[in-house]
Scaffold this motif. Structure first.
Motif, PDB file in Angstrom:
ATOM      1  N   GLN A 138      70.675 -18.940  16.514  1.00 25.85           N
ATOM      2  CA  GLN A 138      70.945 -17.758  15.695  1.00 25.85           C
ATOM      3  C   GLN A 138      72.130 -16.942  16.191  1.00 25.85           C
ATOM      4  O   GLN A 138      72.028 -15.734  16.390  1.00 25.85           O
TER       5      GLN A 138
ATOM      6  N   ALA B  84      70.007 -14.041  26.316  1.00 25.63           N
ATOM      7  CA  ALA B  84      69.025 -13.155  26.948  1.00 25.63           C
ATOM      8  C   ALA B  84      69.715 -12.177  27.882  1.00 25.63           C
ATOM      9  O   ALA B  84      69.402 -10.980  27.898  1.00 25.63           O
TER      10      ALA B  84
ATOM     11  N   LEU C 116      70.321  -7.898  27.840  1.00 26.36           N
ATOM     12  CA  LEU C 116      70.017  -6.944  28.906  1.00 26.36           C
ATOM     13  C   LEU C 116      71.206  -6.035  29.175  1.00 26.36           C
ATOM     14  O   LEU C 116      71.113  -5.115  29.984  1.00 26.36           O
TER      15      LEU C 116
ATOM     16  N   LEU D 112      70.526  -6.752  38.180  1.00 22.39           N
ATOM     17  CA  LEU D 112      69.518  -6.134  37.323  1.00 22.39           C
ATOM     18  C   LEU D 112      69.234  -4.706  37.781  1.00 22.39           C
ATOM     19  O   LEU D 112      69.112  -3.782  36.978  1.00 22.39           O
TER      20      LEU D 112
ATOM     21  N   ARG E 282      65.691  -1.857  26.088  1.00 22.86           N
ATOM     22  CA  ARG E 282      66.498  -2.633  27.009  1.00 22.86           C
ATOM     23  C   ARG E 282      65.986  -2.432  28.433  1.00 22.86           C
ATOM     24  O   ARG E 282      65.818  -3.384  29.201  1.00 22.86           O
TER      25      ARG E 282
ATOM     26  N   ARG F 282      62.976  -4.424  29.084  1.00 22.53           N
ATOM     27  CA  ARG F 282      63.248  -5.855  29.276  1.00 22.53           C
ATOM     28  C   ARG F 282      63.840  -6.131  30.648  1.00 22.53           C
ATOM     29  O   ARG F 282      63.559  -7.140  31.268  1.00 22.53           O
ATOM     30  N   ILE F 283      64.665  -5.185  31.123  1.00 21.95           N
ATOM     31  CA  ILE F 283      65.232  -5.335  32.462  1.00 21.95           C
ATOM     32  C   ILE F 283      64.118  -5.303  33.501  1.00 21.95           C
ATOM     33  O   ILE F 283      64.071  -6.130  34.416  1.00 21.95           O
TER      34      ILE F 283
ATOM     35  N   TYR G  81      61.760 -18.251  32.571  1.00 21.74           N
ATOM     36  CA  TYR G  81      62.049 -18.472  31.161  1.00 21.74           C
ATOM     37  C   TYR G  81      62.941 -17.366  30.628  1.00 21.74           C
ATOM     38  O   TYR G  81      62.857 -16.231  31.074  1.00 21.74           O
ATOM     39  N   ASP G  82      63.773 -17.710  29.673  1.00 22.36           N
ATOM     40  CA  ASP G  82      64.576 -16.699  29.012  1.00 22.36           C
ATOM     41  C   ASP G  82      63.942 -16.340  27.688  1.00 22.36           C
ATOM     42  O   ASP G  82      63.842 -17.174  26.796  1.00 22.36           O
ATOM     43  N   VAL G  83      63.529 -15.096  27.576  1.00 18.55           N
ATOM     44  CA  VAL G  83      62.929 -14.643  26.329  1.00 18.55           C
ATOM     45  C   VAL G  83      64.034 -14.129  25.422  1.00 18.55           C
ATOM     46  O   VAL G  83      64.843 -13.306  25.829  1.00 18.55           O
ATOM     47  N   VAL G  84      64.069 -14.638  24.219  1.00 21.32           N
ATOM     48  CA  VAL G  84      65.127 -14.289  23.281  1.00 21.32           C
ATOM     49  C   VAL G  84      64.491 -13.779  21.994  1.00 21.32           C
ATOM     50  O   VAL G  84      63.489 -14.324  21.537  1.00 21.32           O
ATOM     51  N   ILE G  85      65.080 -12.721  21.448  1.00 18.12           N
ATOM     52  CA  ILE G  85      64.595 -12.215  20.164  1.00 18.12           C
ATOM     53  C   ILE G  85      65.598 -12.580  19.093  1.00 18.12           C
ATOM     54  O   ILE G  85      66.794 -12.409  19.286  1.00 18.12           O
ATOM     55  N   LYS G  86      65.111 -13.089  17.982  1.00 19.34           N
ATOM     56  CA  LYS G  86      66.044 -13.421  16.913  1.00 19.34           C
ATOM     57  C   LYS G  86      65.384 -13.346  15.544  1.00 19.34           C
ATOM     58  O   LYS G  86      64.178 -13.212  15.436  1.00 19.34           O
ATOM     59  N   ARG G  87      66.226 -13.412  14.538  1.00 21.69           N
ATOM     60  CA  ARG G  87      65.771 -13.496  13.159  1.00 21.69           C
ATOM     61  C   ARG G  87      65.694 -14.964  12.796  1.00 21.69           C
ATOM     62  O   ARG G  87      66.527 -15.763  13.226  1.00 21.69           O
ATOM     63  N   VAL G  88      64.704 -15.325  12.001  1.00 24.14           N
ATOM     64  CA  VAL G  88      64.611 -16.718  11.583  1.00 24.14           C
ATOM     65  C   VAL G  88      64.535 -16.769  10.065  1.00 24.14           C
ATOM     66  O   VAL G  88      63.811 -15.987   9.439  1.00 24.14           O
ATOM     67  N   GLU G  89      65.316 -17.671   9.494  1.00 28.71           N
ATOM     68  CA  GLU G  89      65.351 -17.821   8.041  1.00 28.71           C
ATOM     69  C   GLU G  89      64.083 -18.478   7.519  1.00 28.71           C
ATOM     70  O   GLU G  89      63.379 -19.163   8.264  1.00 28.71           O
TER      71      GLU G  89
ATOM     72  N   THR H 168      62.153 -21.182  25.207  1.00 29.18           N
ATOM     73  CA  THR H 168      62.363 -22.624  25.140  1.00 29.18           C
ATOM     74  C   THR H 168      61.946 -23.271  26.448  1.00 29.18           C
ATOM     75  O   THR H 168      62.369 -22.838  27.529  1.00 29.18           O
TER      76      THR H 168
END
Lengths: 282, 282
Positions: free
Chosen positions: A12, A54, A58, A84, B101, B104-105, B121-129, B221
DNA sequence: TTGCTCCTCACGTCACGTGAGGTGGC
DNA sequence: TTGCTCCTCACGTCACGTGAGGTGGC
């Protein structure tokens, strides 16, 4: 092998963003077709892209992200921790700044509500350098005699031989408004070098010294005659109050222009101030 | 007449800033020497400059400031009120963003503290179609039978004649982890056009429909085999918890790569989510 | 005559968005 | 053959900071 649009859809992000990350070396496509220059990505690159996203979330710059994901595993973890921590402090800083900004916006809105009854003053915060002044301090019994006293002291200063370097000003040494027993200082910004050119036998009350620099100076500039100068004081008082500042030194009243048509007079009022509750200590 | 350096000192701005304000027409010097191009300012321009500084402090762009101070008195006051309201909303918006923010930090810092025991893990926020899927939903009595059930349903879907358009995925319809009675959906992203090319007599449990778009999708992921996929779930759970989100729909487990060396498997876990306490409503 | 102040270009900033103009892939 | 995808420049963004190179003012 994924085409650039597939990679963009998976994460995305825009295609342009992927091209840009390629350009700055953050994420090189695993293969670039020699003939068509098409970029092809591998699924294995998705985690790296997710990490970039990600970290950007941040608040890191792409440059910082590059340092973080290109250094080896061990180093980068400790480094990430440090960065961080820094980011955290930075964001907390920005938070208080935005809080203050919000306060000032609300103040301004309040100012408009009572529109008409008072001219809109612009409150400005600034740093002020140290400056040399020549001054005479005294107690004026009644406010009605202030002007007369002021002229007399002014003459004494002028006659002492110092060299003016800026406008005249008053320093008011009590906080709050008083009609009687004003502890006031008549002063003139002067060229420091002229201090020792004072004539012998000048008035013994005359002092030459350096007005200290002030980090946080709250200032308002008043246009026009001095009759409703207290409107300006009222504004600055309310401003200090509602934005959580308190004065930390004598107030300065600077006569930027006091000649010609009184309607063109220009007077700046300066309050050295500091945040009342310095929550953001250290 | 003030030289540019005097004006700069009075208002505590840089000379370059004054030149720039001249260039963009915010504050033209009252006189420019024909021969030397020296800029000369009048004291009367100081209030205007102070207004500019005050408005900039409130967060307005120079362009907006130009509109405010160049329109006539009446209009500009109402206009200022409107723009202040807007600014206020904008700053409040930024405040909550920075708060998030910061959260999340802090989460990320916490992640590092427990370093080693779990992959980062890398947490990612996104929009999904929105995307069309073909799927079969059922209840699997025990987690040990999930894989087998999955293959069977997968075969039914493949045989139905729909055209794959992306990877396989699972939708988990209960919240929280369960070992028994899993309400699960085996699904495949398909080309919408292929829906009506389904063969007659396909399994009646097979549905083709559009997975809705999701504004706020929290995604992680996972690289490698599926044995410790629950680490990823643990991370995403803690993330939702500590950043104040709650899941708003079935969790999607997308098999980006599930062939070849299990060490190279790539699985994306997506949780539709929303802020628990939507303080920032409207 | 020597510093000092001021001048006008002009580049750099940060992470892309947005055309323009052109070519390979299916 | 026609869209579709992708490509490479290249300009614009916002409010100045920072030289480079040069000239007037006291």
């Amino acid at each position: 092998m994924l085409r650039i649009s597939d990679m963009a859809r998976l994460a995305q992000v825009s295609i342009r963003t992927l091209r840009y990350y390629d350009e700055v070396g953050l994420l090189k496509p695993s293969r670039i077709d020699k003939w068509t220059s098409y970029r092809y990505y591998s699924l294995d690159q998705l985690p790296r892209l997710n990490r970039i996203i990600a970290l950007k979330d941040l608040g890191f710059s792409l440059d910082q992200i590059g340092q973080l994901i290109n250094s080896d595993k061990e180093v980068s973890l400790e480094q990430l921790r440090g960065m961080l921590k820094l980011k955290q402090a930075e964001v907390e800083q920005r938070l208080t700044e935005e809080q203050e900004r919000l306060g000032r916006i609300k103040f301004r809105l309040g100012q408009i509500e009572k529109e008409g009854q008072m001219r809109e003053y612009d409150v400005v915060i600034k740093r002020v350098e140290a400056q040399t002044v020549a001054s005479i301090r005294g107690v004026v019994p009644d406010v009605s005699q202030l002007l007369k006293w002021s002229f007399e002291m002014g003459d004494l200063i002028k006659e002492s031989g110092v060299q003016a370097n800026g406008p005249w000003l008053h320093l008011y040494h009590q906080s709050g408004y008083q009609e009687e027993g004003l502890d006031v200082e008549e002063a003139l910004f002067i060229d420091p070098a002229s201090a020792n050119r004072r004539k012998p036998g000048h008035d013994p009350r005359l002092k030459v010294y350096e007005l200290p620099a002030v980090e946080t100076m709250v200032s308002v500039t008043h246009q026009g005659d001095w009759d409703n100068l207290n409107d300006a004081y009222a504004t600055i008082d309310r401003w200090l109050q509602s934005n959580g500042y308190k004065p930390t030194g004598p107030c300065r009243e600077i006569y930027l222009r006091e000649e010609g048509d009184p309607a063109d007079f220009l007077t700046e009022i300066q309050f050295p101030a500091a945040k009342v509750d310095a929550t953001g200590t250290s």
